[in-house]
Design a protein around this motif. Sequence first.
Motif, PDB file in Angstrom:
ATOM      1  N   LEU A 180      53.438  46.187  56.020  1.00 18.92           N
ATOM      2  CA  LEU A 180      53.653  44.757  56.177  1.00 18.92           C
ATOM      3  C   LEU A 180      54.787  44.289  55.278  1.00 18.92           C
ATOM      4  O   LEU A 180      55.083  44.913  54.244  1.00 18.92           O
ATOM      5  CB  LEU A 180      52.387  43.971  55.817  1.00 18.92           C
ATOM      6  N   ARG A 181      55.402  43.190  55.651  1.00 25.67           N
ATOM      7  CA  ARG A 181      56.323  42.497  54.755  1.00 25.67           C
ATOM      8  C   ARG A 181      55.512  41.623  53.797  1.00 25.67           C
ATOM      9  O   ARG A 181      54.536  40.988  54.201  1.00 25.67           O
ATOM     10  CB  ARG A 181      57.303  41.634  55.544  1.00 25.67           C
ATOM     11  N   SER A 182      55.928  41.602  52.552  1.00 26.50           N
ATOM     12  CA  SER A 182      55.192  40.808  51.569  1.00 26.50           C
ATOM     13  C   SER A 182      55.154  39.338  51.962  1.00 26.50           C
ATOM     14  O   SER A 182      54.122  38.662  51.812  1.00 26.50           O
ATOM     15  CB  SER A 182      55.832  40.970  50.181  1.00 26.50           C
ATOM     16  N   GLY A 183      56.279  38.853  52.489  1.00 27.28           N
ATOM     17  CA  GLY A 183      56.330  37.453  52.898  1.00 27.28           C
ATOM     18  C   GLY A 183      55.384  37.154  54.046  1.00 27.28           C
ATOM     19  O   GLY A 183      54.721  36.111  54.075  1.00 27.28           O
ATOM     20  N   SER A 184      55.288  38.078  55.006  1.00 26.90           N
ATOM     21  CA  SER A 184      54.389  37.892  56.136  1.00 26.90           C
ATOM     22  C   SER A 184      52.932  37.927  55.685  1.00 26.90           C
ATOM     23  O   SER A 184      52.097  37.145  56.157  1.00 26.90           O
ATOM     24  CB  SER A 184      54.655  38.959  57.189  1.00 26.90           C
ATOM     25  N   LEU A 185      52.600  38.847  54.776  1.00 23.29           N
ATOM     26  CA  LEU A 185      51.225  38.916  54.270  1.00 23.29           C
ATOM     27  C   LEU A 185      50.858  37.636  53.550  1.00 23.29           C
ATOM     28  O   LEU A 185      49.731  37.135  53.678  1.00 23.29           O
ATOM     29  CB  LEU A 185      51.089  40.110  53.324  1.00 23.29           C
ATOM     30  N   ARG A 186      51.782  37.076  52.822  1.00 22.84           N
ATOM     31  CA  ARG A 186      51.498  35.839  52.074  1.00 22.84           C
ATOM     32  C   ARG A 186      51.353  34.638  53.001  1.00 22.84           C
ATOM     33  O   ARG A 186      50.500  33.774  52.780  1.00 22.84           O
ATOM     34  CB  ARG A 186      52.619  35.593  51.066  1.00 22.84           C
ATOM     35  N   SER A 187      52.147  34.590  54.054  1.00 19.87           N
ATOM     36  CA  SER A 187      52.126  33.408  54.921  1.00 19.87           C
ATOM     37  C   SER A 187      51.088  33.485  56.036  1.00 19.87           C
ATOM     38  O   SER A 187      50.564  32.459  56.477  1.00 19.87           O
ATOM     39  CB  SER A 187      53.513  33.191  55.529  1.00 19.87           C
ATOM     40  N   LYS A 188      50.761  34.719  56.494  1.00 17.95           N
ATOM     41  CA  LYS A 188      49.864  34.848  57.640  1.00 17.95           C
ATOM     42  C   LYS A 188      48.566  35.589  57.345  1.00 17.95           C
ATOM     43  O   LYS A 188      47.577  35.389  58.047  1.00 17.95           O
ATOM     44  CB  LYS A 188      50.587  35.573  58.784  1.00 17.95           C
ATOM     45  N   GLY A 189      48.581  36.460  56.345  1.00 13.98           N
ATOM     46  CA  GLY A 189      47.411  37.299  56.123  1.00 13.98           C
ATOM     47  C   GLY A 189      47.303  38.368  57.201  1.00 13.98           C
ATOM     48  O   GLY A 189      48.237  38.608  57.971  1.00 13.98           O
ATOM     49  N   VAL A 190      46.145  39.008  57.272  1.00 16.34           N
ATOM     50  CA  VAL A 190      45.887  40.034  58.298  1.00 16.34           C
ATOM     51  C   VAL A 190      44.491  39.786  58.854  1.00 16.34           C
ATOM     52  O   VAL A 190      43.500  39.809  58.119  1.00 16.34           O
ATOM     53  CB  VAL A 190      45.964  41.463  57.722  1.00 16.34           C
ATOM     54  N   HIS A 191      44.417  39.557  60.155  1.00  8.02           N
ATOM     55  CA  HIS A 191      43.136  39.264  60.793  1.00  8.02           C
ATOM     56  C   HIS A 191      42.627  40.502  61.531  1.00  8.02           C
ATOM     57  O   HIS A 191      43.348  41.104  62.326  1.00  8.02           O
ATOM     58  CB  HIS A 191      43.285  38.091  61.769  1.00  8.02           C
ATOM     59  N   GLY A 192      41.379  40.850  61.233  1.00 12.18           N
ATOM     60  CA  GLY A 192      40.757  41.958  61.938  1.00 12.18           C
ATOM     61  C   GLY A 192      41.318  43.308  61.566  1.00 12.18           C
ATOM     62  O   GLY A 192      41.535  44.152  62.440  1.00 12.18           O
ATOM     63  N   TYR A 193      41.569  43.537  60.265  1.00  8.98           N
ATOM     64  CA  TYR A 193      42.008  44.846  59.799  1.00  8.98           C
ATOM     65  C   TYR A 193      40.757  45.686  59.539  1.00  8.98           C
ATOM     66  O   TYR A 193      40.235  45.730  58.445  1.00  8.98           O
ATOM     67  CB  TYR A 193      42.856  44.696  58.544  1.00  8.98           C
ATOM     68  N   ASN A 194      40.272  46.355  60.614  1.00  8.04           N
ATOM     69  CA  ASN A 194      38.993  47.053  60.582  1.00  8.04           C
ATOM     70  C   ASN A 194      37.903  46.073  60.126  1.00  8.04           C
ATOM     71  O   ASN A 194      37.734  45.026  60.717  1.00  8.04           O
ATOM     72  CB  ASN A 194      39.065  48.291  59.692  1.00  8.04           C
ATOM     73  N   GLU A 195      37.174  46.394  59.047  1.00  8.93           N
ATOM     74  CA  GLU A 195      36.110  45.497  58.583  1.00  8.93           C
ATOM     75  C   GLU A 195      36.614  44.349  57.708  1.00  8.93           C
ATOM     76  O   GLU A 195      35.834  43.482  57.304  1.00  8.93           O
ATOM     77  CB  GLU A 195      35.064  46.292  57.796  1.00  8.93           C
ATOM     78  N   PHE A 196      37.907  44.332  57.407  1.00 13.12           N
ATOM     79  CA  PHE A 196      38.452  43.346  56.471  1.00 13.12           C
ATOM     80  C   PHE A 196      39.126  42.193  57.209  1.00 13.12           C
ATOM     81  O   PHE A 196      39.868  42.394  58.174  1.00 13.12           O
ATOM     82  CB  PHE A 196      39.462  44.005  55.531  1.00 13.12           C
ATOM     83  N   GLU A 197      38.861  41.006  56.725  1.00 15.33           N
ATOM     84  CA  GLU A 197      39.533  39.790  57.187  1.00 15.33           C
ATOM     85  C   GLU A 197      40.309  39.251  55.982  1.00 15.33           C
ATOM     86  O   GLU A 197      39.728  38.750  55.013  1.00 15.33           O
ATOM     87  CB  GLU A 197      38.520  38.767  57.693  1.00 15.33           C
ATOM     88  N   ILE A 198      41.647  39.392  56.045  1.00 18.17           N
ATOM     89  CA  ILE A 198      42.485  39.081  54.891  1.00 18.17           C
ATOM     90  C   ILE A 198      43.168  37.738  55.128  1.00 18.17           C
ATOM     91  O   ILE A 198      43.935  37.581  56.087  1.00 18.17           O
ATOM     92  CB  ILE A 198      43.539  40.179  54.666  1.00 18.17           C
ATOM     93  N   PRO A 199      42.912  36.747  54.276  1.00 18.45           N
ATOM     94  CA  PRO A 199      43.501  35.418  54.482  1.00 18.45           C
ATOM     95  C   PRO A 199      44.957  35.377  54.034  1.00 18.45           C
ATOM     96  O   PRO A 199      45.474  36.327  53.425  1.00 18.45           O
ATOM     97  CB  PRO A 199      42.633  34.529  53.604  1.00 18.45           C
ATOM     98  N   ASP A 200      45.617  34.282  54.334  1.00 21.14           N
ATOM     99  CA  ASP A 200      46.976  34.095  53.827  1.00 21.14           C
ATOM    100  C   ASP A 200      46.925  33.691  52.351  1.00 21.14           C
ATOM    101  O   ASP A 200      45.860  33.445  51.798  1.00 21.14           O
ATOM    102  CB  ASP A 200      47.717  33.038  54.659  1.00 21.14           C
ATOM    103  N   GLY A 201      48.094  33.651  51.743  1.00 20.51           N
ATOM    104  CA  GLY A 201      48.160  33.281  50.333  1.00 20.51           C
ATOM    105  C   GLY A 201      48.034  34.451  49.376  1.00 20.51           C
ATOM    106  O   GLY A 201      47.856  34.248  48.172  1.00 20.51           O
ATOM    107  N   ILE A 202      48.140  35.687  49.884  1.00 20.12           N
ATOM    108  CA  ILE A 202      48.028  36.857  49.016  1.00 20.12           C
ATOM    109  C   ILE A 202      49.399  37.177  48.409  1.00 20.12           C
ATOM    110  O   ILE A 202      50.400  37.249  49.123  1.00 20.12           O
ATOM    111  CB  ILE A 202      47.479  38.069  49.792  1.00 20.12           C
TER     112      ILE A 202
END
Length: 324
Positions: free
Chosen positions: A82-104
């Motif tokens: 992932l791009r760091s900027g994309s992870l911070r602005s969008k997060g990752v939804h449905g990454y296996n059992e993990f639901e990662i919000p934006d703002g990381i």
Amino acid sequence: MEFIYCFSVHLVFVMWIVFSSPEVTAQSLPESSKVSVRQLDALLQDYTYRSFVRLVHPKTGRLYNAPVPANLSTIKLTAMRLRSGSLRSKGVHGYNEFEIPDGIIAKPYVLRLILVFQNLGNLSSFYYGLQGYRFLAPVLGLLAYDATNLSATGLPELDITLSKGPISIQFRDVETAPSGSTPKCVWFDLDALPQFSDLESSNVCSTSHQGHFSIVVESTAPAPAPVAPPSPVPAGPNLSPGHGKNKSKAWKIAVPVVGGFILLVLFVMLLVWLIRYRQNKKMAEMERQADIGEALQMTSIGHTRAPVAMGTRTPPSLENEYVP
């Protein structure tokens, strides 16, 4: 001699094949001692990056499965770049059992990072065993690494900071808790130190950190000791537990081959010596026979003595001795 030389060449060729065989030179997996969780994380990071290197054009934001050693085949390993900027602005939804919000936010800052997902399966209690507790779900891991160099090994994890909300973990394979017990979420930090918290629901935990996670319950009876699998060692993806046996068999074959080769060399040296000895003996015999021949008389010529041949008198005769 020609037969022995050809046989020696073929024997050397066979030895080269034995010692250069991949089954002999490949590194085998040791079968003792439990490795630390840090070593396991480093190994899985190495295999994850190998899977990206083999891809021609790995796409950002796509989930890829990574291979693991044969003796760790029950571990599921996936990764996402992932791009760091994309992870911070969008997060990752449905990454296996993990639901990662934006703002990381990842520190130190990197342009791209890789999120490595681990599911330790039935090896969970082996690597993250807890005294007095029993796992109701497999241990899941989520770790972030710098994706600048996909050939790098032994990378440290990036620091993860959540600015808006926690990461949600929805466990899929959860055993039913014993009657009267209270399941708890457990988070293991990078040094495998546990911290407990309450479940959000029957199979959901939340966290503000990366690391390893599971659901546990206090055990009422001592759990059987887990069977220790072979310890993983960073190596090529094609390694298997049988390589150690193959190496042992190869040495059993190689030792008599080497011994036979040494004996053959000694035999060839002895044969060469015998041939030279016979030639020298023959020359000495010829010289001796020459010395035994008729001796010549010696005479003095000045101050030097030299051999001379014996003279023969030939009586003179007239051409016309008989005259009519």
